[in-house]
Design an enzyme around this catalytic site. Structure first.
Site, mmCIF file in Angstrom:
data_model
loop_
_atom_site.group_PDB
_atom_site.id
_atom_site.type_symbol
_atom_site.label_atom_id
_atom_site.label_comp_id
_atom_site.label_asym_id
_atom_site.label_seq_id
_atom_site.Cartn_x
_atom_site.Cartn_y
_atom_site.Cartn_z
ATOM 1 N N THR A 187 0.871 -1.165 0.000
ATOM 2 C CA THR A 187 0.000 0.000 0.000
ATOM 3 C C THR A 187 0.908 1.213 0.000
ATOM 4 O O THR A 187 2.072 1.111 0.359
ATOM 5 C CB THR A 187 -0.848 0.024 1.304
ATOM 6 O OG1 THR A 187 -1.371 -1.273 1.535
ATOM 7 C CG2 THR A 187 -1.963 1.021 1.231
ATOM 8 N N GLY B 229 -0.855 -3.221 5.478
ATOM 9 C CA GLY B 229 -0.666 -4.562 6.043
ATOM 10 C C GLY B 229 -1.779 -5.480 5.600
ATOM 11 O O GLY B 229 -2.416 -5.256 4.565
ATOM 12 N N GLY C 268 -5.028 -6.401 5.273
ATOM 13 C CA GLY C 268 -6.190 -5.529 5.381
ATOM 14 C C GLY C 268 -7.335 -6.047 6.227
ATOM 15 O O GLY C 268 -7.984 -5.279 6.942
#
Lengths: 311, 311
Positions: free
Chosen positions: B177, B229, B231
């Site tokens: 992300t 991380g 999710g």
């Protein structure tokens, strides 16, 4: 049957069928009675499960699925129409034991979106599936799919057309949700929420219902919450999780926390709606800043159904 | 130029480019240098805006858009592929001044999903739009749309094929992300997050990135947070909002709150990842329970870029 929690209720179920501009002048006696009967019947669905020692998770799923099947409510059959005249439903479920959760957004052919949300929770590594992908997953699991005609109700179609014409509607026409929270005899909490969303919504808008922490939250250490109202506010204020967090970090009761979040924070921002909630001791809340909220609760020896703000 | 906040930094920008199994043995010197250079360049993009008195909202949007354009990161160009070999990106942005927020889930042709999220925030009454509907809205706003080929990178395609073959991948391959949080000279906070999601995800899975309260949160009264991380854990624990709530209700510092949520709650549950955050006084955090996190911050007179856990 003995309870493990002394004088506390053995189990509790709280439900809602939407909040908004709901008052005596906007509803005739027959309509009012049909809502009261439906809320009462939904309570019985959950009571049968909880009184027999069933889990809170099974109870909230069954109650919400029953309300999805009832065309009075904006969820499942009876969902509102989008701007394009389509059905797009959202639903979620959460288990307070381990914070497992499932949600679906923008599904169009699922008879019971809350059941699909539970499948997402239990049969996938994911929490949230959307649109066509969620429906593909549903097919792979043998979930009941319905033709669009199943979801049609004249009342919601009229509201759709009226909204397109007037470009304005009452808040009561615009949104609505169903939800349930429960504490079972084993001391576990669960919550579920389901909705057809906002009348004439566009662009695959997703509201608070499938957003874990906004439209639903359940944690055995704090509470189980289901929200209803103007979804965008519930997302921005993370309403369901905020109530849980205020209990966790400030030691507030569920009543204090729900009141602070709904009657102060949200009301100050203009966010209309409400929540139902229950904690592990069986303390429950039905807090709303709108004129009314379809609601009810049941526990051994006690049953309540309400619609307006003053009852 | 004077700051209104005495000895506190005039402005702060913190960024991340994903967290996971990132260690010295998994990266050659050239790759490491390319990441460090990219993080450094992203900081400069935001610094130029913030030092000139620009808003935190403009800064986080510009920085995240820059990282979306850089194929090193799993967001925008360079996004991972789904199970079906497609691109499905999520993004969000939030303004700490008024808790306004925008998010998109599952978009396939948007050059900069974070810019679309800002349009959702500012040009619609909604917070979250998904899939095709979000892209229709984008077209109506003249947002840059790209052909699928624009998003293609050989590295992500190889990871897609490898994943299909082996049905297993390292966590570093699976997700990633980008995000930014900022405090501007006016004392306002903002946060933004963007991702291509999880490699070989199915059924239009939506992760934490577009879930307000999970992948992003910003409130001038507490902090601005961007998550990265696994999710599903970040959704279930409402990570970004939980850090904000612990500051609000318990009076914790941002460092204490981020540490409690990431290193205790999430770590105990097996939820890998991290957050970046900044509060209104300019205290910042870069907290992760994974081996590494691509990260950096800049404030007047101070600039830092890091990758591994021990630097």
């Amino acid at each position: 049957m003995e309870t493990k929690r002394g004088l506390d209720p053995e189990y509790v179920l709280v439900i809602h069928g939407g909040a908004g501009v709901i008052n005596r002048s906007s509803m005739d006696a027959d309509t009012e009675k049909s809502y009261r009967d439906a809320l009462d019947a939904a309570l019985t669905v959950g009571d049968n499960i909880l009184s027999a020692g069933g889990t809170s998770l099974d109870a909230v799923e069954a109650v919400v699925a029953w309300m999805e099947d009832n065309p009075l409510f904006n969820a499942g059959k009876g969902s509102v129409f989008t701007y394009e005249g389509k059905i797009e439903m959202d639903a979620s479920i959460m288990n307070g034991i381990d914070l497992s959760a499932g949600a679906v957004g923008g599904v169009s052919h699922i008879k019971n979106p809350v059941k699909l949300a539970r499948f997402v929770m239990e049969k996938t590594p994911h929490v949230m599936l959307a649109g066509k992908g969620a429906e593909e997953f549903a097919k792979s699991q043998g979930i009941s799919m319905m033709d669009s005609s199943y979801f049609f109700t004249q009342r919601r179609w009229d509201s759709h057309l009226k909204g397109l014409e007037e470009q304005k509607q009452t808040p009561a026409d615009k949104h609505g949700t169903v939800g349930a929270v429960a504490l079972d005899k084993h001391g576990n909490l669960a919550a579920a929420t389901s909705t057809g969303g906002m009348t004439n919504k566009r662009w695959n808008r997703i509201g608070d219902t499938p957003v874990i922490g906004a439209g639903v939250y359940a944690n055995n250490n704090t509470c189980a919450i289901s929200s209803t109202g103007h979804g965008e506010y519930f997302i921005r204020w993370a309403v369901a999780h905020d109530i849980s967090a205020m209990m966790e970090y400030k030691g507030s009761t569920i009543t204090e926390a729900a009141s602070h979040v709904i009657m102060e924070k949200l009301a100050a921002a203009g966010g209309e709606g409400g929540v139902i909630g229950v904690d592990r001791k069986g303390e429950l809340t039905m807090t709303f800043n709108s004129e009314g909220m379809y609601r009810g609760f049941i526990m051994p020896g006690k049953r309540y159904v309400g619609i307006y703000g003053d009852e």
